[in-house]
Design a protein around this motif. Structure first.
Motif, PDB file in Angstrom:
ATOM      1  N   UNK A   1       0.868  -1.211   0.152  1.00 49.60           N
ATOM      2  CA  UNK A   1      -0.068   0.006  -0.051  1.00 49.60           C
ATOM      3  C   UNK A   1       0.931   1.174   0.023  1.00 49.60           C
ATOM      4  N   UNK A   2       0.195   2.238  -0.225  1.00 47.72           N
ATOM      5  CA  UNK A   2       1.007   3.626  -0.344  1.00 47.72           C
ATOM      6  C   UNK A   2       1.799   4.024   0.687  1.00 47.72           C
ATOM      7  N   UNK A   3       1.372   3.659   1.980  1.00 42.44           N
ATOM      8  CA  UNK A   3       2.130   4.096   3.064  1.00 42.44           C
ATOM      9  C   UNK A   3       3.398   2.960   3.600  1.00 42.44           C
ATOM     10  N   UNK A   4       3.315   1.974   2.692  1.00 43.93           N
ATOM     11  CA  UNK A   4       4.360   1.044   2.953  1.00 43.93           C
ATOM     12  C   UNK A   4       4.749   0.291   4.345  1.00 43.93           C
ATOM     13  N   UNK A   5       3.601   0.354   5.106  1.00 46.22           N
ATOM     14  CA  UNK A   5       3.933  -0.098   6.597  1.00 46.22           C
ATOM     15  C   UNK A   5       3.425  -1.594   6.537  1.00 46.22           C
ATOM     16  N   UNK A   6       3.000  -2.018   5.471  1.00 40.90           N
ATOM     17  CA  UNK A   6       2.822  -3.496   5.383  1.00 40.90           C
ATOM     18  C   UNK A   6       2.844  -4.093   3.745  1.00 40.90           C
ATOM     19  N   UNK A   7       2.949  -5.237   3.817  1.00 39.03           N
ATOM     20  CA  UNK A   7       3.036  -5.850   2.549  1.00 39.03           C
ATOM     21  C   UNK A   7       2.267  -7.227   2.563  1.00 39.03           C
ATOM     22  N   UNK A   8       1.667  -7.737   1.277  1.00 37.27           N
ATOM     23  CA  UNK A   8       1.074  -8.980   1.262  1.00 37.27           C
ATOM     24  C   UNK A   8       1.690  -9.688   0.075  1.00 37.27           C
ATOM     25  N   UNK A   9       2.259 -10.845   0.397  1.00 39.31           N
ATOM     26  CA  UNK A   9       2.718 -11.915  -0.526  1.00 39.31           C
ATOM     27  C   UNK A   9       1.471 -12.831  -0.904  1.00 39.31           C
ATOM     28  N   UNK A  10       1.242 -12.761  -2.305  1.00 38.86           N
ATOM     29  CA  UNK A  10       0.134 -13.711  -2.726  1.00 38.86           C
ATOM     30  C   UNK A  10       0.739 -14.822  -3.562  1.00 38.86           C
ATOM     31  N   UNK A  11       0.321 -16.016  -3.316  1.00 41.76           N
ATOM     32  CA  UNK A  11       0.741 -17.190  -3.934  1.00 41.76           C
ATOM     33  C   UNK A  11      -0.552 -17.700  -4.646  1.00 41.76           C
ATOM     34  N   UNK A  12      -0.560 -17.797  -5.760  1.00 37.76           N
ATOM     35  CA  UNK A  12      -1.984 -18.203  -6.496  1.00 37.76           C
ATOM     36  C   UNK A  12      -1.905 -19.853  -6.613  1.00 37.76           C
ATOM     37  N   UNK A  13      -3.137 -20.234  -6.546  1.00 37.38           N
ATOM     38  CA  UNK A  13      -2.996 -21.731  -6.668  1.00 37.38           C
ATOM     39  C   UNK A  13      -2.016 -22.695  -6.059  1.00 37.38           C
ATOM     40  N   UNK A  14      -1.954 -22.598  -4.744  1.00 40.52           N
ATOM     41  CA  UNK A  14      -0.714 -23.350  -4.112  1.00 40.52           C
ATOM     42  C   UNK A  14      -0.830 -24.641  -4.171  1.00 40.52           C
ATOM     43  N   UNK A  15       0.162 -25.391  -4.399  1.00 41.05           N
ATOM     44  CA  UNK A  15       0.257 -26.960  -4.475  1.00 41.05           C
ATOM     45  C   UNK A  15       1.135 -27.499  -2.968  1.00 41.05           C
ATOM     46  N   UNK A  16       1.177 -28.625  -2.926  1.00 46.98           N
ATOM     47  CA  UNK A  16       1.886 -29.304  -1.935  1.00 46.98           C
ATOM     48  C   UNK A  16       3.109 -28.889  -1.676  1.00 46.98           C
ATOM     49  N   UNK A  17       3.888 -28.554  -2.910  1.00 43.33           N
ATOM     50  CA  UNK A  17       5.398 -28.318  -2.895  1.00 43.33           C
ATOM     51  C   UNK A  17       5.600 -26.891  -2.361  1.00 43.33           C
ATOM     52  N   UNK A  18       4.351 -26.202  -2.211  1.00 41.64           N
ATOM     53  CA  UNK A  18       4.642 -24.887  -1.752  1.00 41.64           C
ATOM     54  C   UNK A  18       4.554 -24.734  -0.129  1.00 41.64           C
ATOM     55  N   UNK A  19       4.498 -25.805   0.662  1.00 47.47           N
ATOM     56  CA  UNK A  19       4.940 -26.006   1.924  1.00 47.47           C
ATOM     57  C   UNK A  19       6.240 -25.748   2.260  1.00 47.47           C
ATOM     58  N   UNK A  20       6.323 -24.556   3.010  1.00 43.77           N
ATOM     59  CA  UNK A  20       7.654 -24.048   3.231  1.00 43.77           C
ATOM     60  C   UNK A  20       7.601 -23.019   4.467  1.00 43.77           C
ATOM     61  N   UNK A  21       8.648 -22.385   4.823  1.00 45.16           N
ATOM     62  CA  UNK A  21       8.654 -21.097   5.492  1.00 45.16           C
ATOM     63  C   UNK A  21       8.851 -20.027   4.413  1.00 45.16           C
ATOM     64  N   UNK A  22       8.156 -19.096   4.672  1.00 44.52           N
ATOM     65  CA  UNK A  22       8.131 -17.931   4.013  1.00 44.52           C
ATOM     66  C   UNK A  22       8.406 -16.542   4.768  1.00 44.52           C
ATOM     67  N   UNK A  23       9.686 -15.934   4.476  1.00 45.54           N
ATOM     68  CA  UNK A  23      10.139 -14.775   5.312  1.00 45.54           C
ATOM     69  C   UNK A  23      10.020 -13.513   4.503  1.00 45.54           C
ATOM     70  N   UNK A  24       9.578 -12.392   5.281  1.00 45.29           N
ATOM     71  CA  UNK A  24       9.413 -11.241   4.942  1.00 45.29           C
ATOM     72  C   UNK A  24      10.528 -10.451   5.461  1.00 45.29           C
ATOM     73  N   UNK A  25      11.230  -9.633   4.658  1.00 46.71           N
ATOM     74  CA  UNK A  25      12.409  -8.827   5.063  1.00 46.71           C
ATOM     75  C   UNK A  25      12.235  -7.038   4.458  1.00 46.71           C
TER      76      UNK A  25
END
Lengths: 111, 118
Positions: free
Chosen positions: A65-89
């Protein structure tokens, strides 16, 4: 350096869209938002990076968003192989991109 | 396929012994990072270099850890003497920073060196 806060874990089912939100209230002007994915026994892998608005690549989208105080990662149509740890930095631009990882979000994708 | 290479992949040693971990960054990359990962602490940044010069090593216990880049193709992380609490997976990562606005900052990680100190 800006601190990030993201959910500890999330569950999803195959074929669903997954959105992981990260807050970074004290992000600075020169900071970038970056997401990495890590599978067990492997090093993290870069997914996507953005500065503002929306960024899309072949695996994910990043909404900022414009204020940049948050962000959203969107993964379309996940599969079993997307099971993992996701890091925001939040990556500090000057000085060579000092890259500090938080606790991450453990995503479990179920059949 | 360019990749970051780390050696050894596994190391078991006894307390008090010296441990040296090596990393070959991707050719042409000018920034190298060392991280340590444990279940309790997650991924901790130990040190990082740009153009072989150390930019920040504040994450390292100075009394026992040292990180160097003897040349552009080799980064080393040394622990002397090692202690059981040093048991962890140590990752090396490299990236290219050109200094232009909006470098991607993408880091490429090696497969890690799993250290066990008995």
């Amino acid at each position: 350096l800006a601190k990030t806060t993201q959910p500890i874990s999330m569950d999803s089912y195959e074929g669903q869209e997954v959105n992981i939100t990260c807050s970074h209230n004290n992000i600075a002007t020169n900071d970038y938002i970056t997401w990495y994915q890590q599978f067990p026994s492997q090093g993290p892998r870069f997914i996507i990076q953005g500065y503002k608005t929306k960024v899309t690549n072949e695996v994910a989208s990043l909404f900022i968003p414009a204020d940049r105080k948050s962000s959203t990662l969107s993964l379309p149509r996940v599969s079993l192989s997307d099971t993992a740890v996701y890091y925001c930095l939040v990556v500090f631009d000057t000085g060579g991109f000092k890259t500090i990882f938080g606790a991450g979000t453990r995503l479990f994708v179920k059949a | 396929d360019a990749r970051v290479t780390q050696t050894p992949r596994h190391k078991v040693t006894e307390m008090g012994q010296e441990v040296t971990m090596r990393c070959q960054p991707i050719l042409g990359h000018n920034t190298v990072f060392w991280y340590r990962q444990t279940m309790m602490q997650g991924l901790e940044l130990l040190a990082y270099f740009r153009n072989r010069a150390p930019l920040d090593d504040s994450g390292m216990p100075k009394d026992r850890f040292s990180a160097e880049m003897p040349d552009a193709t080799l980064a080393t992380l040394k622990i002397q003497p090692s202690e059981p609490r040093d048991s962890a997976v140590y990752f090396c990562a490299s990236g290219l920073v050109t200094g232009k606005f909006r470098d991607t900052g993408e880091l490429f990680f090696g497969e890690g060196s799993r250290l066990t100190v008995l």
